[in-house]
Design a protein around this motif. Structure first.
Motif, short mmCIF file in Angstrom:
data_model
loop_
_atom_site.label_atom_id
_atom_site.label_comp_id
_atom_site.label_asym_id
_atom_site.label_seq_id
_atom_site.Cartn_x
_atom_site.Cartn_y
_atom_site.Cartn_z
N ALA A 61 0.81 -1.22 0.00
CA ALA A 61 0.00 0.00 0.00
C ALA A 61 0.85 1.28 0.00
O ALA A 61 0.31 2.36 -0.22
N GLU A 62 2.15 1.14 0.21
CA GLU A 62 3.03 2.31 0.34
C GLU A 62 3.32 2.95 -1.01
O GLU A 62 3.70 2.28 -1.96
N ALA A 63 3.15 4.27 -1.08
CA ALA A 63 3.39 5.02 -2.32
C ALA A 63 4.87 5.39 -2.48
O ALA A 63 5.35 5.53 -3.61
N ASP A 64 5.60 5.55 -1.38
CA ASP A 64 7.01 5.92 -1.43
C ASP A 64 7.84 4.67 -1.70
O ASP A 64 7.87 3.76 -0.87
N PRO A 65 8.52 4.60 -2.85
CA PRO A 65 9.29 3.39 -3.18
C PRO A 65 10.37 3.04 -2.14
O PRO A 65 10.57 1.87 -1.86
N ALA A 66 11.03 4.04 -1.59
CA ALA A 66 12.08 3.77 -0.60
C ALA A 66 11.48 3.17 0.67
O ALA A 66 12.03 2.23 1.25
N ARG A 67 10.36 3.72 1.11
CA ARG A 67 9.71 3.19 2.31
C ARG A 67 9.14 1.81 2.04
O ARG A 67 9.20 0.92 2.90
N SER A 68 8.59 1.60 0.85
CA SER A 68 8.08 0.29 0.48
C SER A 68 9.20 -0.75 0.53
O SER A 68 9.01 -1.86 1.05
N GLU A 69 10.36 -0.38 0.03
CA GLU A 69 11.52 -1.29 0.06
C GLU A 69 11.92 -1.59 1.50
O GLU A 69 12.24 -2.73 1.84
N PHE A 70 11.91 -0.57 2.36
CA PHE A 70 12.21 -0.78 3.78
C PHE A 70 11.23 -1.77 4.40
O PHE A 70 11.63 -2.70 5.09
N LEU A 71 9.95 -1.58 4.12
CA LEU A 71 8.92 -2.46 4.68
C LEU A 71 9.06 -3.88 4.14
O LEU A 71 8.87 -4.85 4.88
N GLU A 72 9.40 -4.01 2.86
CA GLU A 72 9.58 -5.35 2.27
C GLU A 72 10.75 -6.09 2.91
O GLU A 72 10.71 -7.31 3.05
N GLY A 73 11.79 -5.37 3.29
CA GLY A 73 12.96 -6.00 3.90
C GLY A 73 12.93 -6.06 5.41
O GLY A 73 13.84 -6.62 6.04
N PHE A 74 11.88 -5.50 6.02
CA PHE A 74 11.79 -5.41 7.47
C PHE A 74 11.86 -6.78 8.14
O PHE A 74 12.64 -6.98 9.07
N ALA A 75 11.05 -7.72 7.70
CA ALA A 75 10.97 -9.02 8.35
C ALA A 75 12.33 -9.71 8.37
O ALA A 75 12.75 -10.24 9.41
N GLU A 76 13.02 -9.69 7.27
CA GLU A 76 14.34 -10.32 7.23
C GLU A 76 15.36 -9.49 8.00
O GLU A 76 16.15 -10.03 8.77
N GLY A 77 15.34 -8.19 7.83
CA GLY A 77 16.31 -7.32 8.47
C GLY A 77 16.23 -7.31 9.99
O GLY A 77 17.24 -7.11 10.66
N PHE A 78 15.03 -7.52 10.51
CA PHE A 78 14.85 -7.49 11.96
C PHE A 78 14.62 -8.88 12.54
O PHE A 78 14.16 -9.02 13.67
N GLY A 79 14.96 -9.92 11.77
CA GLY A 79 14.97 -11.28 12.29
C GLY A 79 13.62 -11.93 12.50
O GLY A 79 13.50 -12.87 13.29
N LEU A 80 12.58 -11.47 11.78
CA LEU A 80 11.26 -12.08 11.93
C LEU A 80 11.13 -13.38 11.15
O LEU A 80 10.26 -14.19 11.43
N VAL A 81 11.97 -13.54 10.14
CA VAL A 81 11.95 -14.76 9.33
C VAL A 81 13.33 -15.38 9.34
O VAL A 81 14.33 -14.68 9.42
N ASP A 82 13.37 -16.68 9.25
CA ASP A 82 14.65 -17.39 9.19
C ASP A 82 15.23 -17.23 7.79
O ASP A 82 14.51 -16.98 6.82
N ASP A 83 16.53 -17.42 7.68
CA ASP A 83 17.19 -17.35 6.39
C ASP A 83 16.61 -18.37 5.41
O ASP A 83 16.64 -18.18 4.21
N GLU A 84 16.08 -19.47 5.93
CA GLU A 84 15.53 -20.54 5.11
C GLU A 84 14.20 -20.15 4.46
O GLU A 84 13.79 -20.72 3.48
N ASP A 85 13.47 -19.15 5.05
CA ASP A 85 12.14 -18.76 4.55
C ASP A 85 12.22 -18.02 3.25
O ASP A 85 13.04 -17.33 2.87
#
Length: 85
Positions: A61-85
């Motif tokens: 839903a994010e219109a700002d491409p940079a913020r959208s990219e941040f949100l897309e990488g959030f789960a991996e960057g902050f350890g919410l998903v394992d490297d295997e996911d």
């Protein structure tokens, strides 16, 4: 309420990650980001999945491409998903 908290958390961490050295000392920014990752690591699997789903919705839903990219990488960057996911 979960969505509001997810948005508030993402906003705060997005702000901290994007601060210039003159706005916030880099060591302090790293400490905050690392502490957030540590605390998020304490979430149950169900809580992690719920937050990851919310972040994916927010990214779509994010219109700002940079913020959208941040949100897309959030789960991996902050350890919410394992490297295997």
């Amino acid at each position: 309420m979960t969505r509001a908290l997810a948005e508030a958390l993402a906003d705060a961490l997005w702000f901290i990650e994007g601060t210039e050295d003159e706005q916030m000392h880099p060591d302090d920014a790293v400490k905050v980001l690392e502490n957030a990752a540590r605390l998020l690591g304490l979430l149950s699997e169900d809580q992690r999945a719920e937050l990851t789903d919310l972040l994916e919705e927010m990214a779509r839903a994010e219109a700002d491409p940079a913020r959208s990219e941040f949100l897309e990488g959030f789960a991996e960057g902050f350890g919410l998903v394992d490297d295997e996911d």
